[in-house]
Design a protein around this motif. Structure first.
Motif, short mmCIF file in Angstrom:
data_model
loop_
_atom_site.label_atom_id
_atom_site.label_comp_id
_atom_site.label_asym_id
_atom_site.label_seq_id
_atom_site.Cartn_x
_atom_site.Cartn_y
_atom_site.Cartn_z
N ALA A 1 55.04 -18.46 -1.07
CA ALA A 1 55.28 -19.25 0.17
C ALA A 1 56.72 -19.09 0.34
O ALA A 1 57.19 -19.20 1.64
CB ALA A 1 54.83 -20.91 -0.02
N ILE A 2 57.70 -18.95 -0.60
CA ILE A 2 59.14 -18.86 -0.30
C ILE A 2 59.27 -17.77 0.42
O ILE A 2 60.65 -17.39 0.70
CB ILE A 2 59.82 -19.03 -1.77
N ARG A 3 58.28 -16.55 0.08
CA ARG A 3 58.53 -15.31 0.97
C ARG A 3 58.49 -15.35 2.42
O ARG A 3 58.49 -14.53 3.11
CB ARG A 3 57.63 -14.33 0.46
N ASP B 1 61.51 -21.21 -12.68
CA ASP B 1 62.09 -22.35 -11.99
C ASP B 1 62.77 -21.67 -10.56
O ASP B 1 63.60 -20.93 -10.62
CB ASP B 1 63.63 -22.62 -12.67
N ILE B 2 61.88 -22.35 -9.60
CA ILE B 2 62.17 -21.95 -8.31
C ILE B 2 62.74 -22.92 -7.51
O ILE B 2 62.59 -22.93 -5.96
CB ILE B 2 61.03 -21.24 -7.36
N THR B 3 63.12 -24.03 -7.96
CA THR B 3 63.83 -25.14 -7.37
C THR B 3 64.84 -24.78 -6.35
O THR B 3 64.70 -25.50 -5.13
CB THR B 3 64.54 -26.14 -8.48
N SER B 4 65.75 -23.90 -6.42
CA SER B 4 66.58 -23.39 -5.74
C SER B 4 66.41 -22.78 -4.32
O SER B 4 66.91 -22.57 -3.35
CB SER B 4 68.00 -22.80 -6.29
N GLU B 5 64.82 -22.33 -4.43
CA GLU B 5 64.31 -21.59 -3.31
C GLU B 5 63.26 -22.35 -2.50
O GLU B 5 62.58 -21.85 -1.45
CB GLU B 5 63.85 -20.40 -3.68
N LEU B 6 62.91 -23.48 -2.93
CA LEU B 6 61.79 -24.28 -2.20
C LEU B 6 62.11 -24.62 -0.80
O LEU B 6 61.13 -24.80 -0.11
CB LEU B 6 61.64 -25.59 -3.12
N HIS B 7 63.49 -24.59 -0.46
CA HIS B 7 63.88 -24.96 0.96
C HIS B 7 63.37 -23.91 1.96
O HIS B 7 63.40 -24.03 3.19
CB HIS B 7 65.41 -25.18 1.21
N LYS B 8 63.09 -22.72 1.49
CA LYS B 8 62.53 -21.70 2.16
C LYS B 8 61.20 -21.65 2.44
O LYS B 8 60.58 -20.89 3.42
CB LYS B 8 62.72 -20.45 1.47
N ILE B 9 60.41 -22.66 2.21
CA ILE B 9 58.96 -22.83 2.54
C ILE B 9 58.74 -23.48 3.62
O ILE B 9 59.24 -24.49 3.93
CB ILE B 9 58.11 -23.62 1.24
N ASN C 1 62.80 -30.86 -1.82
CA ASN C 1 63.39 -29.69 -1.31
C ASN C 1 62.49 -29.14 -0.30
O ASN C 1 63.16 -28.09 0.48
CB ASN C 1 63.74 -28.72 -2.54
N ILE C 2 61.18 -29.20 -0.17
CA ILE C 2 60.31 -28.57 0.76
C ILE C 2 60.39 -29.34 2.10
O ILE C 2 60.38 -30.66 2.19
CB ILE C 2 58.92 -28.43 0.32
N PRO C 3 60.93 -28.62 3.21
CA PRO C 3 61.10 -29.47 4.55
C PRO C 3 60.04 -30.21 5.14
O PRO C 3 60.34 -31.50 5.48
CB PRO C 3 61.65 -28.33 5.43
#
Length: 310
Positions: free
Chosen positions: A132-134, A242-250, A275-277
Motif C-alpha cells: 500500500a505504501i507504493r 520496519d516501515i513506520t516511517s513510510e506509513l504516511h504514504k498509504i 501514521n496512516i492518514p
C-alpha cells in the motif's frame, strides 16, 4: 454458518525466474469479482504465517453471503495448494516481502481485478502495508488484522507476554532457546501454552486453524526462513522489518483490528493508527490473534460495514 462453495477455483501461473521451476498460485473466488454494484469491490485476503494457508481466514468469505462482497482467497507461494519450494529453505534472498507483493500483483492481473480492497492478517498485513505504501492503482481500502509495522515492537511484546506464562513453561522455553534445541517436543509443548493464550483462545481450535497450522508444520520452509522457530523467537530477516516511517504514504482508507489478548498488543498496532492518514481502529474484547474466528459474528459485521461505508 455453512461454508460457501467457491464461484471459481484454479491455479494461476506465477513466473519466478529464481525459483528454478514453474510456479503456480492456487486461488478461490467467492461471488462474482466482476460485480458492477456501486461501491462493491472484491476483497482479496492474505493469510498469515508466513507459510500458512488460506484455510483459517476462509470464513471471511461469508462477506459474500452477508454483504454481497466478492472475496478472493489464495495460498501464498510455498504453502497449501500453491507451489512448494522446500529446496529454497534458508534462502533469505529468495523469500523476501517483494516476492509476495509480486505474487499479489500477478493474482490481480491474472483475475482481471482493477479496483479492490485488501485484508491481511498478521504476516499478511506486512505484505499489504508494504504494498500500500507504493500507492497502487485501484486499491481503495485495506484491513490490517492483528498486524505490525515494526517487528521490534512485536518482539518486545512477545517478551512481555512470555512473562505471563507458567514458570514451568518459561523455564522450558529459556532452556531450549539457550541450547538451540527449539525443535524438541518439550519446547513445542511449552510454545503451545503461549499460542493458546495469545494466538487463539478457543478450545478446541477450529478445524480450519488446525489445517493451516498443520500445513505449515509439514513444510516450514517459508516460516522458518523468514521468521524463525515460532511467534516470539524471530531470528530470520523479518526481525529487521520496519516501515513506520513510510506509513504516511498509504492513501487507502484503513481499518486496524486486534484482540485484547492478542500477541499483536496495542503498542504493536499503534504505529498504524498514528501514521496512516485515513484510519479506524477496532479492538475485540474477547479475542486474541484471530478475532475473526473468536468473535466471528461481530468481526464480519465490522468488516462488512467498513468495506461498504455503512
Amino acid at each position: 454458518m455453512p461454508k460457501l462453495e467457491p464461484y471459481l477455483e484454479g491455479d494461476l501461473d506465477f513466473t519466478v525466474p529464481s525459483a528454478g521451476k514453474p510456479c503456480k498460485t492456487h486461488y478461490w473466488v467467492f461471488g462474482d469479482p466482476k460485480s458492477s454494484k456501486p461501491g462493491v469491490r472484491p476483497l482479496i485476503g492474505l493469510h498469515g504465517g508466513p507459510g500458512f494457508t488460506h484455510d483459517y481466514i476462509s470464513n471471511i468469505s461469508h462477506l459474500t453471503q452477508l454483504f454481497g462482497i466478492p472475496v478472493v482467497l489464495y495460498d501464498q507461494l510455498g504453502g497449501g495448494k500453491s507451489t512448494h519450494l522446500a529446496e529454497k529453505n534458508g534462502d533469505t534472498s529468495f523469500w523476501a516481502i517483494g516476492l509476495f507483493i509480486e505474487e499479489l500483483e500477478n493474482l490481480l492481473k491474472g483475475l482481471g481485478i482493477e479496483e479492490f480492497d485488501l485484508f491481511g492478517h498478521s504476516w499478511g498485513s506486512i505484505v499489504i502495508s508494504s504494498f500500500a505504501i507504493r500507492k497502487p492503482k485501484g486499491l481503495k481500502k485495506i484491513v490490517l488484522a492483528s498486524g505490525l509495522a515494526s517487528m521490534s515492537d512485536w518482539i518486545e511484546s512477545g517478551k512481555e507476554l512470555k512473562k505471563l506464562l507458567s514458570e514451568e513453561a518459561q523455564d522450558i522455553l529459556k532452556k531450549h532457546e539457550e541450547a538451540g534445541t527449539t525443535d524438541s517436543e518439550e519446547y513445542q509443548g511449552a510454545t503451545m501454552e503461549f499460542y493458546k493464550r495469545f494466538a487463539c483462545r478457543l478450545g478446541p481450535w477450529p478445524e480450519d486453524l488446525l489445517s493451516s497450522f498443520g500445513s505449515m508444520m509439514q513444510d516450514p520452509t517459508v516460516y522458518h526462513t523468514i521468521n524463525g522457530p515460532n511467534e516470539f523467537l524471530v531470528i530470520g530477516p523479518l526481525k529487521d522489518h520496519d516501515i513506520t516511517s513510510e506509513l504516511h504514504k498509504i492513501e487507502a482508507t484503513t481499518l486496524i483490528t486486534n484482540g485484547k489478548y492478542d500477541e499483536a498488543q496495542d503498542k504493536v498496532v499503534l504505529p498504524f493508527f498514528l501514521n496512516i492518514p485515513k484510519v479506524k481502529w477496532v479492538q475485540f474484547a474477547e479475542s486474541s490473534h484471530v478475532a475473526f474466528l473468536e468473535e466471528e459474528d461481530r468481526y464480519l459485521k465490522v468488516l462488512g460495514e467498513f468495506l461498504l461505508d455503512i
